[in-house]
Design a protein around this motif. Structure first.
Motif, PDB file in Angstrom:
ATOM      1  N   LEU A   8      22.697 -27.159  35.218  1.00  0.00           N
ATOM      2  CA  LEU A   8      21.619 -26.613  34.083  1.00  0.00           C
ATOM      3  C   LEU A   8      20.358 -26.740  34.290  1.00  0.00           C
ATOM      4  O   LEU A   8      19.494 -25.805  34.088  1.00  0.00           O
ATOM      5  CB  LEU A   8      22.222 -27.049  32.829  1.00  0.00           C
ATOM      6  CG  LEU A   8      21.637 -26.305  31.779  1.00  0.00           C
ATOM      7  CD1 LEU A   8      21.974 -24.769  31.600  1.00  0.00           C
ATOM      8  CD2 LEU A   8      22.275 -26.967  30.293  1.00  0.00           C
ATOM      9  N   ASN A   9      19.810 -28.034  34.560  1.00  0.00           N
ATOM     10  CA  ASN A   9      18.479 -28.409  34.747  1.00  0.00           C
ATOM     11  C   ASN A   9      17.853 -27.553  36.198  1.00  0.00           C
ATOM     12  O   ASN A   9      16.721 -27.220  35.911  1.00  0.00           O
ATOM     13  CB  ASN A   9      18.345 -29.954  35.062  1.00  0.00           C
ATOM     14  CG  ASN A   9      18.559 -30.773  33.742  1.00  0.00           C
ATOM     15  OD1 ASN A   9      18.542 -30.155  32.648  1.00  0.00           O
ATOM     16  ND2 ASN A   9      18.848 -31.898  33.662  1.00  0.00           N
ATOM     17  N   ALA A  10      18.541 -27.395  37.111  1.00  0.00           N
ATOM     18  CA  ALA A  10      18.152 -26.837  38.203  1.00  0.00           C
ATOM     19  C   ALA A  10      18.031 -25.374  37.809  1.00  0.00           C
ATOM     20  O   ALA A  10      17.065 -24.357  38.142  1.00  0.00           O
ATOM     21  CB  ALA A  10      19.214 -27.005  39.414  1.00  0.00           C
ATOM     22  N   TYR A  15      14.263 -20.369  36.523  1.00  0.00           N
ATOM     23  CA  TYR A  15      13.945 -19.511  35.362  1.00  0.00           C
ATOM     24  C   TYR A  15      12.501 -18.694  35.592  1.00  0.00           C
ATOM     25  O   TYR A  15      11.525 -19.477  35.920  1.00  0.00           O
ATOM     26  CB  TYR A  15      14.250 -19.715  34.162  1.00  0.00           C
ATOM     27  CG  TYR A  15      14.151 -18.584  33.060  1.00  0.00           C
ATOM     28  CD1 TYR A  15      15.206 -17.656  33.004  1.00  0.00           C
ATOM     29  CD2 TYR A  15      12.780 -18.144  32.399  1.00  0.00           C
ATOM     30  CE1 TYR A  15      15.054 -16.531  31.937  1.00  0.00           C
ATOM     31  CE2 TYR A  15      12.747 -17.130  31.681  1.00  0.00           C
ATOM     32  CZ  TYR A  15      13.774 -16.305  31.475  1.00  0.00           C
ATOM     33  OH  TYR A  15      13.749 -15.089  30.567  1.00  0.00           O
ATOM     34  N   PRO A  16      12.431 -17.237  35.565  1.00  0.00           N
ATOM     35  CA  PRO A  16      13.646 -16.298  35.446  1.00  0.00           C
ATOM     36  C   PRO A  16      14.244 -15.952  36.846  1.00  0.00           C
ATOM     37  O   PRO A  16      14.887 -14.892  36.649  1.00  0.00           O
ATOM     38  CB  PRO A  16      12.844 -15.178  34.924  1.00  0.00           C
ATOM     39  CG  PRO A  16      11.349 -15.209  35.598  1.00  0.00           C
ATOM     40  CD  PRO A  16      11.104 -16.734  35.490  1.00  0.00           C
ATOM     41  N   THR A  59      19.665 -15.878  31.661  1.00  0.00           N
ATOM     42  CA  THR A  59      19.361 -14.639  31.200  1.00  0.00           C
ATOM     43  C   THR A  59      18.252 -15.101  30.022  1.00  0.00           C
ATOM     44  O   THR A  59      17.264 -13.886  29.780  1.00  0.00           O
ATOM     45  CB  THR A  59      20.340 -13.845  30.953  1.00  0.00           C
ATOM     46  OG1 THR A  59      20.882 -14.656  29.718  1.00  0.00           O
ATOM     47  CG2 THR A  59      21.485 -13.374  31.975  1.00  0.00           C
ATOM     48  N   LEU A  60      18.103 -16.102  29.556  1.00  0.00           N
ATOM     49  CA  LEU A  60      17.086 -16.552  28.628  1.00  0.00           C
ATOM     50  C   LEU A  60      16.741 -17.683  29.004  1.00  0.00           C
ATOM     51  O   LEU A  60      17.397 -18.714  29.606  1.00  0.00           O
ATOM     52  CB  LEU A  60      17.869 -16.541  27.250  1.00  0.00           C
ATOM     53  CG  LEU A  60      18.213 -15.396  26.522  1.00  0.00           C
ATOM     54  CD1 LEU A  60      18.966 -15.605  25.278  1.00  0.00           C
ATOM     55  CD2 LEU A  60      17.127 -14.390  26.100  1.00  0.00           C
ATOM     56  N   PRO A 232      12.325 -11.392  24.952  1.00  0.00           N
ATOM     57  CA  PRO A 232      12.637 -12.834  24.834  1.00  0.00           C
ATOM     58  C   PRO A 232      11.514 -13.584  24.713  1.00  0.00           C
ATOM     59  O   PRO A 232      10.380 -13.431  25.110  1.00  0.00           O
ATOM     60  CB  PRO A 232      13.141 -13.325  26.178  1.00  0.00           C
ATOM     61  CG  PRO A 232      13.642 -11.832  26.733  1.00  0.00           C
ATOM     62  CD  PRO A 232      12.749 -10.653  26.246  1.00  0.00           C
ATOM     63  N   VAL A 233      11.694 -14.912  24.134  1.00  0.00           N
ATOM     64  CA  VAL A 233      10.551 -15.797  23.650  1.00  0.00           C
ATOM     65  C   VAL A 233      10.888 -17.028  24.548  1.00  0.00           C
ATOM     66  O   VAL A 233      11.949 -17.507  24.506  1.00  0.00           O
ATOM     67  CB  VAL A 233      10.351 -16.249  22.316  1.00  0.00           C
ATOM     68  CG1 VAL A 233       9.573 -17.433  21.890  1.00  0.00           C
ATOM     69  CG2 VAL A 233      10.088 -15.071  21.454  1.00  0.00           C
ATOM     70  N   ASP A 234       9.891 -17.663  25.244  1.00  0.00           N
ATOM     71  CA  ASP A 234      10.120 -18.956  25.959  1.00  0.00           C
ATOM     72  C   ASP A 234       9.695 -19.941  25.027  1.00  0.00           C
ATOM     73  O   ASP A 234       8.734 -20.059  24.173  1.00  0.00           O
ATOM     74  CB  ASP A 234       8.924 -19.181  27.069  1.00  0.00           C
ATOM     75  CG  ASP A 234       9.120 -20.397  27.962  1.00  0.00           C
ATOM     76  OD1 ASP A 234       9.781 -21.070  27.395  1.00  0.00           O
ATOM     77  OD2 ASP A 234       8.364 -20.228  29.011  1.00  0.00           O
ATOM     78  N   PRO A 235      10.683 -20.824  24.982  1.00  0.00           N
ATOM     79  CA  PRO A 235      10.797 -21.806  23.524  1.00  0.00           C
ATOM     80  C   PRO A 235       9.642 -22.964  23.988  1.00  0.00           C
ATOM     81  O   PRO A 235       9.111 -23.441  22.981  1.00  0.00           O
ATOM     82  CB  PRO A 235      12.000 -22.370  23.445  1.00  0.00           C
ATOM     83  CG  PRO A 235      12.582 -22.256  24.968  1.00  0.00           C
ATOM     84  CD  PRO A 235      12.059 -20.857  25.583  1.00  0.00           C
TER      85      PRO A 235
END
Length: 325
Positions: A8-10, A15-16, A59-60, A232-235
């Motif tokens: 997940l971290n990779a 992203y994206p 995708t997000l 989409p919003v980058d958190p």
């Protein structure tokens, strides 16, 4: 779980852009078949992933430490970040062992599955669709009022949203766009005997929820930044913007004991000011008009019979008849 987290971290770092599964296997030290299995596990858990026989990608955008730190500019808040891939509640995570956290630490997650809101209401955060984070405070002074701290957080949150959209503050702890909730705040404290051990300010934001993610009932009361902006919003820059402004307000307030800067902003951006609403408390309802925000963060109201009041308890709920706002 640790190897799944490595995958997940990779993906967060890439992203994206898509990653070849073979390259992802090399980066994590796993076989391609194990990586593929774990990717499918993440999809089953609700993570926003796209995968084919050769490549995969998020995708997000999700919370990512390096990106978040790149946007931080604070004196006290967020110097140490604790990012969980999932947790029942970021506030509960902190309060379960407050002693291990320092003043200014921030606990964050993309996946909060058992969040708590004010008055016992649930606040959930699906992976990539919402974010939740909690700010740990251990002030030297012990007279910090939760209602005033909540107003500070509300002002910081509203300013943090400014680059994305306009917002208003629904006293004491919600942010709204139009008449729909987009974010909420939950302030909690922990005492040992009469000694304040610390406070936790929890913040949840609907970032990338789509209209179909809301039930029919909630769709009339809640919205998301994605819905309002249609993208989409980058958190990461969003969280940093909130923490940066929280740090400025909090540092100045503790130094001067003057809350006027954020109280003034709360009044200017109040969604309730001059509105005729109903005050709900302990099963009772009273019609009232909101006249302002007091210097201590209290809501100033005038009841239909002419009586005035200052609402300081967070056990009050204020809303229009038969609607959220």
């Amino acid at each position: 779980m640790k190897t799944t987290l490595a995958v997940l971290n990779a993906l967060k770092l890439s992203y994206p852009h898509a990653l070849p599964i073979q390259l992802l296997a090399q980066q994590t030290g796993l076989s391609s078949s194990v990586v593929t299995q774990q990717l499918h596990e993440l999809i089953t858990e609700g993570y926003p992933l796209a995968i084919n026989s050769h490549n995969c990608c998020l995708t997000l955008p999700l919370i990512e430490e390096f990106s978040l730190k790149a946007h931080l500019n604070t004196e006290q808040i967020g110097r140490s970040l604790h990012i969980f891939d999932r947790t029942a509640s970021t506030n509960a995570q902190v309060l379960s062992d407050l002693s291990i956290y320092e003043h200014g630490d921030v606990v964050l997650t993309d996946y909060q599955y058992k969040g708590r809101g004010r008055l016992g209401r649930n606040w959930q955060a699906a992976p990539g669709k919402s974010i939740a984070f909690s700010i740990v405070l251990k002030p030297d002074i012990h007279q910090v009022q939760p209602v005033l701290l909540t107003q500070l957080a509300a002002a910081a949150l509203s300013v943090g949203l400014d680059k994305l959209t306009g917002s208003q503050i629904k006293w004491p702890n919600d942010l709204v766009i139009g008449s729909k909730k987009v974010a909420g705040i939950l302030t909690e404290s922990q005492f040992t005997g009469g000694k304040l051990e610390g406070l936790v300010v929890g913040i949840g934001i609907n970032t990338n929820l789509s209209p179909t993610d809301f039930s029919e009932e909630l769709s009339s009361k809640a919205t998301s930044l994605f819905i309002e902006r249609d993208k989409p919003v980058d958190p990461n820059p969003l969280i940093a913007a909130v923490l940066n402004q929280f740090d400025r307000f909090y540092t100045d307030w503790i130094r001067t004991q003057d809350a006027s800067s954020f109280i003034r902003l709360c009044q200017e951006r109040s969604a309730l000011l001059n509105r005729r609403l109903t005050v709900h408390s302990n099963g009772l309802e009273r019609a009232a008009t909101v006249t302002g925000i007091g210097s201590g963060g209290e809501l100033l109201v005038k009841y239909a019979d002419g009586e005035t009041d200052s609402l300081t308890s967070l056990n009050f709920s204020v809303r229009a008849k038969n609607s959220y706002l």
